[in-house]
Design a protein around this motif. Sequence first.
Motif, PDB file in Angstrom:
ATOM      1  N   LEU A  48       0.871  -1.176   0.000  1.00 54.00           N
ATOM      2  CA  LEU A  48       0.000   0.000   0.000  1.00 54.00           C
ATOM      3  C   LEU A  48       0.902   1.217   0.000  1.00 54.00           C
ATOM      4  O   LEU A  48       1.862   1.278   0.787  1.00 54.00           O
ATOM      5  CB  LEU A  48      -0.892   0.039   1.243  1.00 54.00           C
ATOM      6  N   SER A  49       0.627   2.173  -0.861  1.00 52.99           N
ATOM      7  CA  SER A  49       1.393   3.417  -0.898  1.00 52.99           C
ATOM      8  C   SER A  49       0.451   4.573  -0.628  1.00 52.99           C
ATOM      9  O   SER A  49      -0.558   4.739  -1.319  1.00 52.99           O
ATOM     10  CB  SER A  49       2.066   3.603  -2.259  1.00 52.99           C
ATOM     11  N   TYR A  50       0.783   5.369   0.390  1.00 54.13           N
ATOM     12  CA  TYR A  50       0.005   6.546   0.786  1.00 54.13           C
ATOM     13  C   TYR A  50       0.805   7.786   0.410  1.00 54.13           C
ATOM     14  O   TYR A  50       1.985   7.910   0.791  1.00 54.13           O
ATOM     15  CB  TYR A  50      -0.261   6.506   2.291  1.00 54.13           C
ATOM     16  N   ARG A  55       2.226  14.594  -6.080  1.00 50.52           N
ATOM     17  CA  ARG A  55       1.436  13.819  -7.051  1.00 50.52           C
ATOM     18  C   ARG A  55       2.352  12.778  -7.668  1.00 50.52           C
ATOM     19  O   ARG A  55       3.441  13.106  -8.135  1.00 50.52           O
ATOM     20  CB  ARG A  55       0.880  14.734  -8.152  1.00 50.52           C
ATOM     21  N   MET A  56       1.866  11.547  -7.716  1.00 54.24           N
ATOM     22  CA  MET A  56       2.642  10.428  -8.237  1.00 54.24           C
ATOM     23  C   MET A  56       1.836   9.694  -9.305  1.00 54.24           C
ATOM     24  O   MET A  56       0.640   9.473  -9.125  1.00 54.24           O
ATOM     25  CB  MET A  56       2.982   9.435  -7.120  1.00 54.24           C
ATOM     26  N   GLU A  57       2.501   9.321 -10.386  1.00 55.23           N
ATOM     27  CA  GLU A  57       1.882   8.490 -11.408  1.00 55.23           C
ATOM     28  C   GLU A  57       2.421   7.070 -11.255  1.00 55.23           C
ATOM     29  O   GLU A  57       3.620   6.832 -11.412  1.00 55.23           O
ATOM     30  CB  GLU A  57       2.200   9.006 -12.807  1.00 55.23           C
ATOM     31  N   PHE A  58       1.540   6.142 -10.952  1.00 53.04           N
ATOM     32  CA  PHE A  58       1.901   4.730 -10.823  1.00 53.04           C
ATOM     33  C   PHE A  58       1.517   3.993 -12.098  1.00 53.04           C
ATOM     34  O   PHE A  58       0.500   4.309 -12.717  1.00 53.04           O
ATOM     35  CB  PHE A  58       1.146   4.083  -9.652  1.00 53.04           C
ATOM     36  N   THR A  59       2.310   3.014 -12.465  1.00 55.30           N
ATOM     37  CA  THR A  59       1.954   2.074 -13.515  1.00 55.30           C
ATOM     38  C   THR A  59       1.956   0.695 -12.872  1.00 55.30           C
ATOM     39  O   THR A  59       2.976   0.272 -12.317  1.00 55.30           O
ATOM     40  CB  THR A  59       2.954   2.121 -14.683  1.00 55.30           C
ATOM     41  N   ILE A  60       0.800   0.034 -12.898  1.00 53.66           N
ATOM     42  CA  ILE A  60       0.661  -1.290 -12.295  1.00 53.66           C
ATOM     43  C   ILE A  60       0.146  -2.235 -13.372  1.00 53.66           C
ATOM     44  O   ILE A  60      -0.966  -2.048 -13.881  1.00 53.66           O
ATOM     45  CB  ILE A  60      -0.296  -1.265 -11.084  1.00 53.66           C
ATOM     46  N   LYS A  65      -2.158   5.205 -13.103  1.00 52.82           N
ATOM     47  CA  LYS A  65      -3.078   5.880 -12.179  1.00 52.82           C
ATOM     48  C   LYS A  65      -2.297   6.942 -11.429  1.00 52.82           C
ATOM     49  O   LYS A  65      -1.178   6.695 -10.978  1.00 52.82           O
ATOM     50  CB  LYS A  65      -3.693   4.889 -11.197  1.00 52.82           C
ATOM     51  N   VAL A  66      -2.893   8.124 -11.287  1.00 59.30           N
ATOM     52  CA  VAL A  66      -2.267   9.223 -10.559  1.00 59.30           C
ATOM     53  C   VAL A  66      -2.912   9.330  -9.186  1.00 59.30           C
ATOM     54  O   VAL A  66      -4.147   9.283  -9.071  1.00 59.30           O
ATOM     55  CB  VAL A  66      -2.416  10.558 -11.334  1.00 59.30           C
ATOM     56  N   ILE A  67      -2.069   9.451  -8.164  1.00 53.93           N
ATOM     57  CA  ILE A  67      -2.577   9.752  -6.820  1.00 53.93           C
ATOM     58  C   ILE A  67      -1.908  11.036  -6.343  1.00 53.93           C
ATOM     59  O   ILE A  67      -0.824  11.400  -6.812  1.00 53.93           O
ATOM     60  CB  ILE A  67      -2.356   8.597  -5.807  1.00 53.93           C
ATOM     61  N   GLU A  68      -2.575  11.715  -5.420  1.00 50.76           N
ATOM     62  CA  GLU A  68      -2.023  12.947  -4.870  1.00 50.76           C
ATOM     63  C   GLU A  68      -2.176  12.938  -3.365  1.00 50.76           C
ATOM     64  O   GLU A  68      -2.690  11.980  -2.786  1.00 50.76           O
ATOM     65  CB  GLU A  68      -2.683  14.163  -5.507  1.00 50.76           C
ATOM     66  N   THR A  69      -1.711  14.003  -2.741  1.00 48.19           N
ATOM     67  CA  THR A  69      -1.704  14.110  -1.286  1.00 48.19           C
ATOM     68  C   THR A  69      -3.012  13.606  -0.683  1.00 48.19           C
ATOM     69  O   THR A  69      -4.095  14.005  -1.107  1.00 48.19           O
ATOM     70  CB  THR A  69      -1.467  15.571  -0.857  1.00 48.19           C
ATOM     71  N   ALA A  83       6.746   3.942 -10.439  1.00 52.57           N
ATOM     72  CA  ALA A  83       6.111   5.219 -10.100  1.00 52.57           C
ATOM     73  C   ALA A  83       6.984   6.374 -10.574  1.00 52.57           C
ATOM     74  O   ALA A  83       8.210   6.256 -10.629  1.00 52.57           O
ATOM     75  CB  ALA A  83       5.890   5.313  -8.602  1.00 52.57           C
ATOM     76  N   LYS A  84       6.332   7.480 -10.916  1.00 53.67           N
ATOM     77  CA  LYS A  84       7.044   8.686 -11.336  1.00 53.67           C
ATOM     78  C   LYS A  84       6.459   9.877 -10.587  1.00 53.67           C
ATOM     79  O   LYS A  84       5.232  10.031 -10.503  1.00 53.67           O
ATOM     80  CB  LYS A  84       6.893   8.901 -12.836  1.00 53.67           C
ATOM     81  N   ALA A  85       7.335  10.709 -10.050  1.00 53.12           N
ATOM     82  CA  ALA A  85       6.896  11.905  -9.330  1.00 53.12           C
ATOM     83  C   ALA A  85       6.539  13.001 -10.324  1.00 53.12           C
ATOM     84  O   ALA A  85       7.392  13.438 -11.102  1.00 53.12           O
ATOM     85  CB  ALA A  85       7.987  12.381  -8.379  1.00 53.12           C
TER      86      ALA A  85
END
Length: 105
Positions: A48-50, A55-60, A65-69, A83-85
């Motif tokens: 799990l990544s919190y 903002r981070m772009e993950f590739t799974i 998928k982009v997640i943010e704060t 992941a890319k910042a």
Amino acid sequence: MSNINVWEDAEPGVKRKIMQPGQSLMLMEVHFEPGAEGYEHAHPHEQLSYCMKGRMEFTIDGVKKVIETGESICIPPHARHGAKALEASILLDCFTPVREDLVKR
């Protein structure tokens, strides 16, 4: 020499600190400079990544998928991921079981 609670370089622009692990659970704080990447890889651990900041772009498994704060993402065991910042970012990663491949006791 132990790397628990010690900042270490992971990839270019990425540093991490492994917290004291439990019997089957561990946390790791990861700081990313803008544009820095956590290279694509896979492991048998559930993750799990919190996102604590940024903002981070993950590739799974090929899906982006982009997640943010304040948001999190679940990475299943054995999934190829990276992941890319998109900006300066901080993640809190949780793994089960403990990533013995990363922990130096």
